[in-house]
Design a protein around this motif. Structure first.
Motif, short mmCIF file in Angstrom:
data_model
loop_
_atom_site.label_atom_id
_atom_site.label_comp_id
_atom_site.label_asym_id
_atom_site.label_seq_id
_atom_site.Cartn_x
_atom_site.Cartn_y
_atom_site.Cartn_z
N GLY A 10 0.82 -1.20 0.00
CA GLY A 10 0.00 0.00 0.00
C GLY A 10 0.86 1.25 0.00
N ALA A 11 0.27 2.35 -0.52
CA ALA A 11 1.02 3.59 -0.64
C ALA A 11 0.67 4.60 0.44
CB ALA A 11 0.81 4.22 -2.02
N ASP A 12 -0.37 4.31 1.24
CA ASP A 12 -0.74 5.26 2.29
C ASP A 12 -1.16 4.50 3.54
OD1 ASP A 12 -3.30 4.31 1.77
OD2 ASP A 12 -3.84 6.01 0.51
N GLY A 13 -1.47 5.22 4.58
CA GLY A 13 -1.81 4.63 5.86
C GLY A 13 -3.01 3.69 5.82
N PRO A 14 -4.16 4.13 5.32
CA PRO A 14 -5.33 3.25 5.29
C PRO A 14 -5.09 1.96 4.52
CG PRO A 14 -6.00 5.52 4.94
CD PRO A 14 -4.51 5.52 4.92
N ALA A 15 -4.35 2.05 3.42
CA ALA A 15 -4.08 0.84 2.62
C ALA A 15 -3.20 -0.12 3.40
CB ALA A 15 -3.41 1.23 1.30
N LEU A 16 -2.20 0.40 4.10
CA LEU A 16 -1.30 -0.46 4.88
C LEU A 16 -2.04 -1.10 6.05
CD1 LEU A 16 1.91 1.79 4.93
CD2 LEU A 16 1.60 -0.37 3.69
N ILE A 17 -2.92 -0.32 6.70
CA ILE A 17 -3.69 -0.87 7.81
C ILE A 17 -4.64 -1.95 7.31
CG2 ILE A 17 -5.48 -0.32 9.53
CD1 ILE A 17 -4.11 2.40 9.90
N HIS A 18 -5.25 -1.71 6.17
CA HIS A 18 -6.16 -2.72 5.59
C HIS A 18 -5.40 -4.00 5.28
CE1 HIS A 18 -9.51 -4.38 3.34
NE2 HIS A 18 -8.66 -4.66 2.34
N ALA A 19 -4.19 -3.86 4.73
CA ALA A 19 -3.39 -5.04 4.38
C ALA A 19 -2.97 -5.79 5.64
CB ALA A 19 -2.17 -4.62 3.56
N ALA A 20 -2.56 -5.05 6.68
CA ALA A 20 -2.14 -5.69 7.94
C ALA A 20 -3.33 -6.35 8.61
CB ALA A 20 -1.50 -4.64 8.86
N ASP A 21 -4.50 -5.71 8.52
CA ASP A 21 -5.71 -6.28 9.13
C ASP A 21 -6.08 -7.60 8.43
OD1 ASP A 21 -7.96 -6.05 10.97
OD2 ASP A 21 -9.18 -5.73 9.17
N HIS A 22 -5.92 -7.62 7.13
CA HIS A 22 -6.21 -8.86 6.39
C HIS A 22 -5.24 -9.95 6.81
CE1 HIS A 22 -7.40 -11.53 3.16
NE2 HIS A 22 -6.12 -11.64 2.79
N ALA A 23 -3.97 -9.60 6.95
CA ALA A 23 -2.97 -10.59 7.35
C ALA A 23 -3.28 -11.12 8.75
CB ALA A 23 -1.58 -9.97 7.31
N MET A 24 -3.74 -10.22 9.63
CA MET A 24 -4.08 -10.65 10.99
C MET A 24 -5.31 -11.55 10.97
SD MET A 24 -4.63 -8.28 14.38
CE MET A 24 -6.07 -7.46 13.72
#
Length: 524
Positions: free
Chosen positions: A500-514
């Motif tokens: 992801g290129a911004d905060g919300p995208a990175l959080i969404h990706a980390a949330d999916h991984a979790m």
């Protein structure tokens, strides 16, 4: 002597005698330890003796007038100038400018060199001072205005004029308006006494006025001296009303001399500084250097805030303490020298409360970690730096598994303790990454049982996997005490720019991984 003349003497000489008696006593009692007060009391006493001589002389036969004038009046008159000069130099502090040798062997003894002569003159029956001629004019026994009289009068006026020298020097060197005001008052008193001497000393009014009418300039002179000392005493806090206000004031008040040494400290100052290493007597050692410089330069100081830190050792404990003071300063004239009046207010508690309010605007009150708002500000800044420098960044999302079960089983206090433990683990993890790999980062509480952190400066995937493992392991060790194996941590992470290129995208990706970790096993 007629009744009317006796009553006239009570008015012309009795009232001045009472005035000098009151003034001498009042000034002396005001401050018995002050040299200036003792000298002014002595000057008043000498003038009292002058008027007492005239009161007696005008009641006895005229043949006694030459003896009384030479032995009594002249002897006392010789002592007054030296005493006045001593007072002037002491009051203006010009005596402190004398060389050490002069202060030790000459000053102030030179002003009383005439004392042995006066004593000898009295013992020998006034043979050392030529007797003055007198004539009877009505009830008054008047001196003859001859050459000797005018020479003595001229010498007296010149002496009065010399009083102006130390006053004008002191006024020129005065640093404060209060000083100049007091010296101006004394200068006016000297000038008025000289004018009085010239009019009533040189002009012969015959029997229309009492003998030696110029003596009444002493009343005028002592009146100005008394007014000056009253103003001087007010600034010195000798007045009991103001001294009581000084003592009872709830604010810490310090009176500093020109070298920042503490001359007086009120009880509030002693109470405030006594438990700390910042004793009032050692003010110059701990006062803020900038504040000390401004005080020495007589700058306006109002609401200046200073902060002091010290170690508090009590009962085998060592705590770092702070003392925040609000400082106001004003400049006064005390003990006839420029002084600084320093008012200190302890605002440590208020300062801590203000800081807490500011802290809670960006931090979680329970865990003391940054909150969601602050985290996103810092994350955006870190992403912008990563973009500029072509670096990567890792974002970790952490969640407590079965947190509701922990609350329901062990109570909400246990739940709060668990949240605080996760916060401490994350703080330690951020520091650990900085120490091990030089990666900066920040951890925050997103809300509920969810936490987040980022690691900047291009962390490797392996270091992030190790970090996630350490976080889970540390919490598992802590959670074992509850006897609930299912209570643990799930950690998901993502990378910029890959996920992801911004905060919300990175959080969404980390949330999916979790989510995958929670529902799909231990592998992310």
């Amino acid at each position: 002597m007629s009744l009317s003349f006796a009553l006239l003497l009570l008015v012309t000489h009795g009232i001045p005698i009472l005035f000098f008696a009151y003034m001498s006593t009042e000034v002396f009692v005001r401050n018995k330890k002050s040299v200036e007060h003792i000298l002014l009391s002595l000057i008043s006493l000498l003038y009292l003796v002058l008027f007492a001589e005239e009161y007696v002389r005008n009641q006895v036969p005229i043949e006694y007038s030459p003896l009384l004038s030479a032995a009594w009046l002249s002897s006392v008159g010789i002592l007054i100038p030296g005493t006045c000069f001593h007072f002037m130099l002491k009051f203006t502090r010009l005596d402190l400018r004398f060389p050490k040798f002069v202060r030790k062997y000459i000053y102030p003894y030179v002003f009383y060199a005439a004392v042995p002569f006066v004593i000898l003159n009295i013992v020998t029956g006034a043979e050392l001072i030529s007797a003055q001629e007198f004539v009877q004019i009505g009830n008054w026994k008047m001196p003859v205005y001859n050459t000797g009289y005018y020479i003595a009068m001229t010498a007296s006026i010149v002496t009065d004029a010399l009083y102006l020298v130390p006053l004008l020097i002191a006024k020129k060197k005065a640093e404060l308006q209060e000083q100049r005001s007091i010296y101006n008052q004394l200068v006016i008193g000297v000038i008025m006494a000289i004018i009085w001497h010239c009019i009533f000393g040189y002009i012969n009014f015959g029997g229309a006025l009492p003998p030696y009418p110029y003596l009444y300039s002493g009343v005028l002179w002592c009146y100005f001296l008394r007014r000056t000392m009253q103003k001087h005493d007010f600034l010195n806090l000798y007045d009991k009303r103001f001294k009581k206000l000084f003592q009872m004031n709830p604010h810490a008040i310090l009176l500093l001399d020109r070298h920042l040494s503490v001359k007086h400290a009120n009880p509030a100052a002693v109470r405030m500084l006594e438990p700390t290493p910042f004793a009032a007597g050692r003010l110059a050692e701990w006062l803020d250097p900038g504040l000390a410089r401004d005080i020495l330069e007589r700058k306006k100081i109002s609401g200046r805030e200073i902060e002091l830190h010290y170690e508090n050792r009590q009962e085998n404990r060592q705590d770092n303490q702070r003392l925040v003071l609000l400082v106001d300063a004003d400049y006064v004239w005390a003990d006839n020298e420029p002084h600084t009046l320093l008012i200190l207010q302890d605002i440590t508690v208020q300062k801590m409360q203000q800081e807490e309010i500011v802290f809670l605007a960006y931090h979680d009150p329970l865990t003391r970690l940054p909150n969601r708002r602050y985290f996103h500000i810092r994350l955006d800044e870190a992403l912008e730096r990563a973009r500029r420098h072509g670096e990567t960044l890792a974002l970790l999302l952490i969640d407590i598994d079965k947190f509701k079960l922990l609350n329901d089983t062990c109570g909400h206090l246990a739940g709060d303790e668990a949240l605080q433990q996760v916060a401490q683990i994350l703080r330690d993890s951020v520091q650990d990454m900085r120490d091990r790999h030089g990666n900066s980062g920040i951890a925050a509480r997103m809300g509920g049982d969810e936490f987040v952190m980022f690691v900047a400066n291009s962390p490797s995937a392996g270091s992030i996997e190790e970090l996630a493992g350490r976080i889970r392991s540390r919490f598992a060790e802590y959670g074992a005490k509850f006897g609930l194996p299912s209570v643990g941590l799930s950690v998901g992470f993502s990378f910029y720019p890959a996920d992801g290129a911004d905060g919300p995208a990175l959080i969404h990706a980390a949330d999916h991984a979790m989510y995958v970790m929670k529902h799909g096993g231990n592998e992310i």
